[in-house]
Design a protein around this motif. Structure first.
Motif, PDB file in Angstrom:
ATOM      1  N   THR A   1      19.749  27.349  -7.143  1.00 13.16           N
ATOM      2  CA  THR A   1      19.361  26.179  -7.938  1.00 13.16           C
ATOM      3  C   THR A   1      19.256  24.951  -7.037  1.00 13.16           C
ATOM      4  OG1 THR A   1      20.472  27.105  -9.851  1.00 13.16           O
ATOM      5  CG2 THR A   1      19.991  24.757  -9.936  1.00 13.16           C
ATOM      6  N   ARG A   2      20.231  24.821  -6.111  1.00 14.11           N
ATOM      7  CA  ARG A   2      20.200  23.658  -5.209  1.00 14.11           C
ATOM      8  C   ARG A   2      18.945  23.674  -4.335  1.00 14.11           C
ATOM      9  NH1 ARG A   2      25.392  24.063  -3.765  1.00 14.11           N
ATOM     10  NH2 ARG A   2      24.788  25.036  -1.792  1.00 14.11           N
ATOM     11  N   LEU A   3      18.570  24.845  -3.853  1.00 13.15           N
ATOM     12  CA  LEU A   3      17.359  24.971  -3.030  1.00 13.15           C
ATOM     13  C   LEU A   3      16.121  24.591  -3.840  1.00 13.15           C
ATOM     14  CD1 LEU A   3      15.766  25.927  -0.514  1.00 13.15           C
ATOM     15  CD2 LEU A   3      15.905  28.244  -1.429  1.00 13.15           C
ATOM     16  N   ALA A   4      16.052  25.132  -5.066  1.00 11.63           N
ATOM     17  CA  ALA A   4      14.893  24.852  -5.922  1.00 11.63           C
ATOM     18  C   ALA A   4      14.806  23.355  -6.226  1.00 11.63           C
ATOM     19  CB  ALA A   4      14.993  25.659  -7.221  1.00 11.63           C
ATOM     20  N   THR A   5      15.958  22.744  -6.483  1.00 11.91           N
ATOM     21  CA  THR A   5      15.988  21.313  -6.783  1.00 11.91           C
ATOM     22  C   THR A   5      15.552  20.504  -5.560  1.00 11.91           C
ATOM     23  OG1 THR A   5      17.812  21.727  -8.291  1.00 11.91           O
ATOM     24  CG2 THR A   5      17.432  19.434  -7.663  1.00 11.91           C
ATOM     25  N   ALA A   6      16.028  20.905  -4.375  1.00  9.94           N
ATOM     26  CA  ALA A   6      15.672  20.182  -3.146  1.00  9.94           C
ATOM     27  C   ALA A   6      14.163  20.245  -2.914  1.00  9.94           C
ATOM     28  CB  ALA A   6      16.426  20.757  -1.952  1.00  9.94           C
ATOM     29  N   LEU A   7      13.565  21.409  -3.162  1.00  9.73           N
ATOM     30  CA  LEU A   7      12.121  21.569  -2.996  1.00  9.73           C
ATOM     31  C   LEU A   7      11.375  20.637  -3.945  1.00  9.73           C
ATOM     32  CD1 LEU A   7      11.754  25.460  -2.827  1.00  9.73           C
ATOM     33  CD2 LEU A   7      11.105  23.858  -1.019  1.00  9.73           C
ATOM     34  N   ARG A   8      11.802  20.660  -5.212  1.00  4.90           N
ATOM     35  CA  ARG A   8      11.095  19.862  -6.217  1.00  4.90           C
ATOM     36  C   ARG A   8      11.279  18.369  -5.966  1.00  4.90           C
ATOM     37  NH1 ARG A   8      13.388  21.742 -10.647  1.00  4.90           N
ATOM     38  NH2 ARG A   8      14.467  19.757 -10.888  1.00  4.90           N
ATOM     39  N   ARG A   9      12.519  17.971  -5.630  1.00  3.36           N
ATOM     40  CA  ARG A   9      12.784  16.542  -5.397  1.00  3.36           C
ATOM     41  C   ARG A   9      12.015  16.019  -4.184  1.00  3.36           C
ATOM     42  NH1 ARG A   9      16.866  13.281  -6.781  1.00  3.36           N
ATOM     43  NH2 ARG A   9      17.335  12.847  -4.616  1.00  3.36           N
TER      44      ARG A   9
ATOM     45  N   LYS B   1       9.197  17.035  -3.075  1.00  7.34           N
ATOM     46  CA  LYS B   1       7.783  16.889  -3.437  1.00  7.34           C
ATOM     47  C   LYS B   1       7.573  15.684  -4.356  1.00  7.34           C
ATOM     48  CE  LYS B   1       3.648  18.032  -2.975  1.00  7.34           C
ATOM     49  NZ  LYS B   1       3.031  17.604  -1.731  1.00  7.34           N
ATOM     50  N   GLU B   2       8.539  15.448  -5.244  1.00  6.42           N
ATOM     51  CA  GLU B   2       8.409  14.332  -6.193  1.00  6.42           C
ATOM     52  C   GLU B   2       8.670  12.976  -5.558  1.00  6.42           C
ATOM     53  OE1 GLU B   2       9.878  16.797 -10.144  1.00  6.42           O
ATOM     54  OE2 GLU B   2      11.171  15.247  -9.300  1.00  6.42           O
TER      55      GLU B   2
ATOM     56  N   ASN C   1       4.644   7.123   7.999  1.00  3.42           N
ATOM     57  CA  ASN C   1       5.801   7.996   8.161  1.00  3.42           C
ATOM     58  C   ASN C   1       6.236   8.435   6.754  1.00  3.42           C
ATOM     59  OD1 ASN C   1       8.080   9.230   9.198  1.00  3.42           O
ATOM     60  ND2 ASN C   1       9.214   7.330   9.506  1.00  3.42           N
ATOM     61  N   VAL C   2       7.084   9.467   6.642  1.00  5.01           N
ATOM     62  CA  VAL C   2       7.595   9.809   5.314  1.00  5.01           C
ATOM     63  C   VAL C   2       8.565   8.718   4.861  1.00  5.01           C
ATOM     64  CG1 VAL C   2       7.281  12.313   5.306  1.00  5.01           C
ATOM     65  CG2 VAL C   2       9.291  11.328   6.398  1.00  5.01           C
ATOM     66  N   ALA C   3       8.574   8.462   3.557  1.00  3.42           N
ATOM     67  CA  ALA C   3       9.401   7.383   3.015  1.00  3.42           C
ATOM     68  C   ALA C   3       9.794   7.710   1.591  1.00  3.42           C
ATOM     69  CB  ALA C   3       8.614   6.074   3.045  1.00  3.42           C
ATOM     70  N   GLU C   4      10.876   7.099   1.131  1.00  3.06           N
ATOM     71  CA  GLU C   4      11.248   7.267  -0.280  1.00  3.06           C
ATOM     72  C   GLU C   4      10.971   6.005  -1.075  1.00  3.06           C
ATOM     73  OE1 GLU C   4      14.697   9.135  -1.691  1.00  3.06           O
ATOM     74  OE2 GLU C   4      14.288  10.983  -0.615  1.00  3.06           O
ATOM     75  N   SER C   5      10.465   4.980  -0.415  1.00  5.82           N
ATOM     76  CA  SER C   5      10.020   3.788  -1.131  1.00  5.82           C
ATOM     77  C   SER C   5       8.705   3.356  -0.502  1.00  5.82           C
ATOM     78  CB  SER C   5      11.084   2.686  -1.054  1.00  5.82           C
ATOM     79  OG  SER C   5      11.409   2.426   0.282  1.00  5.82           O
ATOM     80  N   GLU C   6       8.231   2.188  -0.890  1.00  2.00           N
ATOM     81  CA  GLU C   6       6.961   1.666  -0.396  1.00  2.00           C
ATOM     82  C   GLU C   6       6.853   1.749   1.145  1.00  2.00           C
ATOM     83  OE1 GLU C   6       3.696  -1.084  -1.897  1.00  2.00           O
ATOM     84  OE2 GLU C   6       4.764   0.647  -2.625  1.00  2.00           O
ATOM     85  N   GLN C   7       7.967   1.361   1.802  1.00  4.21           N
ATOM     86  CA  GLN C   7       7.991   1.399   3.258  1.00  4.21           C
ATOM     87  C   GLN C   7       9.107   2.308   3.762  1.00  4.21           C
ATOM     88  OE1 GLN C   7       8.086  -2.456   5.067  1.00  4.21           O
ATOM     89  NE2 GLN C   7       6.307  -3.203   3.946  1.00  4.21           N
TER      90      GLN C   7
END
Ligand SMILES: [Zn+2]
Length: 197
Positions: free
Chosen positions: A40-48, A50-51, A61-67
């Motif tokens: 479940t943790r792996l599946a959640t990590a994959l989905r999160r 991507k989201e 670069n990869v980011a979790e906010s605008e910058q």
């Protein structure tokens, strides 16, 4: 070979880069025997991932906010900009602890055989950033292989007339390889010994 869900899993895993049919099968059976909570943790990590993960609007670069974290850090100088192919190269360079400037992630390298030309990379965006006038040095840290060299040569030709100093990482990096596979010390030295092009 198998039927239903297990074969679907093997097929999906087998589409991942670097995962051959045997590895796909091994991972699939590992998943079957694993603790449900781990799966479940792996599946959640994959989905999160991507989201939530997106690309920085400044450097790509990869980011979790605008910058991204680097662009949000006011202590980093805007005078030195380091051009890399992929976000994983940013990670490799950050690991050296040698660089206090900013990045620009191209999203690949020029590769005519695979139909990747300058227009397919974030070169236009790079030129816009350089046009603001705050960058004094552009470090070309594309991979030390044919495509990376072609990209560096192209960028040097475009950028030098803008009056910006253009440098390339020093030799010593394994030729034909990927930047991400260089160890920290080698990559750190290549940074210190970068030369004008
Ligand atoms: Zn950024």
């Amino acid at each position: 070979m198998y039927e239903g869900a297990i074969q679907d899993l093997i097929d999906e895993l087998g589409r991942l880069p670097g995962v051959g049919p045997k590895s796909a099968q091994r991972i699939a059976f590992h998943v079957l025997s694993a603790d449900p909570a781990d799966v479940t943790r792996l599946a959640t990590a994959l989905r999160r991932a991507k989201e939530l993960v997106r690309f920085c609007t400044v450097c790509y670069n990869v980011a979790e906010s605008e910058q991204c974290r680097v662009c949000r850090d006011p202590r980093r100088t805007e005078e030195v900009l380091c051009v890399v192919e992929e976000p994983k190269d940013v990670v490799a360079i950050e690991r050296t602890g040698e660089f206090r400037g900013r990045y620009h992630v191209l999203g690949g390298a020029i590769n005519p055989l695979e139909g990747v030309g300058p227009d397919n990379l974030r070169i236009r965006e790079l030129l816009v950033r350089l046009g603001t006038g705050s960058v004094r040095e552009l470090i070309l840290a594309t991979d030390p292989n044919t495509e990376g060299e072609a990209t560096a040569t192209y960028l040097a030709l475009m950028v030098k007339p803008m009056g910006i100093s253009v440098t390339r990482l020093a030799s010593g990096l394994p030729v034909g390889g990927d930047l991400e596979y260089a160890d920290e010390i080698t990559l750190g030295r290549a940074f210190e010994g970068r030369r004008a092009v």
